[in-house]
Write a protein that holds these residues in place. Structure first.
Motif, PDB file in Angstrom:
ATOM      1  N   ALA A   1       0.841  -1.212   0.000  1.00 50.16           N
ATOM      2  CA  ALA A   1       0.000   0.000   0.000  1.00 50.16           C
ATOM      3  C   ALA A   1       0.872   1.257   0.000  1.00 50.16           C
ATOM      4  CB  ALA A   1      -0.936  -0.010   1.204  1.00 50.16           C
ATOM      5  N   GLN A   2       1.951   1.241   0.799  1.00 52.59           N
ATOM      6  CA  GLN A   2       2.860   2.386   0.817  1.00 52.59           C
ATOM      7  C   GLN A   2       3.523   2.577  -0.547  1.00 52.59           C
ATOM      8  OE1 GLN A   2       5.444   1.331   4.085  1.00 52.59           O
ATOM      9  NE2 GLN A   2       4.220   2.479   5.578  1.00 52.59           N
ATOM     10  N   LEU A   3       3.901   1.462  -1.194  1.00 58.60           N
ATOM     11  CA  LEU A   3       4.539   1.564  -2.500  1.00 58.60           C
ATOM     12  C   LEU A   3       3.596   2.197  -3.523  1.00 58.60           C
ATOM     13  CD1 LEU A   3       7.010   0.918  -4.282  1.00 58.60           C
ATOM     14  CD2 LEU A   3       5.934  -1.293  -4.784  1.00 58.60           C
ATOM     15  N   SER A   4       2.335   1.800  -3.501  1.00 59.71           N
ATOM     16  CA  SER A   4       1.386   2.401  -4.456  1.00 59.71           C
ATOM     17  C   SER A   4       1.192   3.891  -4.171  1.00 59.71           C
ATOM     18  CB  SER A   4       0.052   1.661  -4.442  1.00 59.71           C
ATOM     19  OG  SER A   4      -0.614   1.833  -3.213  1.00 59.71           O
ATOM     20  N   GLU A   5       1.361   4.288  -2.909  1.00 62.55           N
ATOM     21  CA  GLU A   5       1.222   5.700  -2.524  1.00 62.55           C
ATOM     22  C   GLU A   5       2.330   6.580  -3.110  1.00 62.55           C
ATOM     23  OE1 GLU A   5       1.699   8.040   1.719  1.00 62.55           O
ATOM     24  OE2 GLU A   5       0.759   6.063   1.756  1.00 62.55           O
ATOM     25  N   VAL A   6       3.539   6.009  -3.260  1.00 63.97           N
ATOM     26  CA  VAL A   6       4.679   6.811  -3.716  1.00 63.97           C
ATOM     27  C   VAL A   6       5.104   6.513  -5.162  1.00 63.97           C
ATOM     28  CG1 VAL A   6       5.540   7.029  -1.355  1.00 63.97           C
ATOM     29  CG2 VAL A   6       6.517   5.278  -2.864  1.00 63.97           C
TER      30      VAL A   6
END
Length: 183
Positions: free
Chosen positions: A176-181
């Motif tokens: 989820a964090q990767l998709s955010e950045v």
């Protein structure tokens, strides 16, 4: 190019291998930044050069090391983020140093997510750790924001440290964090 480092891209950043032109920004940070109090203090220009060159050598020895974090638009060096494993360390570490003026802008968060994903996906490294001095509240805050949890109180380079364990690159929260950045 000084290393075999790949280029990682996020929404706002480019992470790339160190270049000779990065030495000036690194030296300014190493010789003047108050943020080095938890990393042994400031150094002189000769030791800064040796530290920079050691970072280049790390890529040659391990196939990983510090990426230079740069602003995607301006190309300005903002710090270093990478995977280190010195000979006397227990395992590879997710390590980071932001240059003065780069903190408090989510640069470390964005860069760490990219490096964590690369280390797991490409290098097949298990979840990384970070060794952080207990008084380094900014680094502890970043580690916790990344989902890392304290694993042990240790001594690192003669100083107290907390070993934080980071999320696996394929953990749902890390994804989820990767998709955010991601760009």
């Amino acid at each position: 190019m000084l290393t075999n480092a790949p280029t990682l891209t996020t929404k706002n950043l480019i992470l790339r291998g160190p270049q000779k032109s990065d030495l000036a920004a690194f030296t300014t940070w190493a010789t003047t930044s108050q943020r080095l109090e938890h990393l042994g203090g400031n150094t002189n220009t000769g030791d800064a050069w040796r530290g920079f060159i050691a970072g280049v050598g790390h890529w040659q020895w391990h196939g990983y090391g510090f990426f230079m974090i740069t602003d995607k638009n301006a190309g300005t060096p903002l710090g270093r983020m990478g995977v280190l494993h010195h000979s006397d360390w227990p395992e590879p570490e997710l390590a980071y140093h932001l240059f003065d003026g780069a903190e408090g802008r989510s640069i470390g968060f964005e860069a760490a997510i990219a490096v964590r994903h690369w280390a797991g996906e490409t290098l097949n490294l298990k979840p990384l750790m970070s060794m952080i001095h207990p008084d380094n509240t900014r680094s502890i805050t970043l580690a916790k924001r990344l989902g890392a949890v304290p694993e042990a109180d240790i001594t690192h380079d003669g100083d107290p440290a907390i070993m934080f364990r980071h999320l696996a690159h394929d953990h749902a929260d890390a994804a989820a964090q990767l998709s955010e950045v991601s760009p």
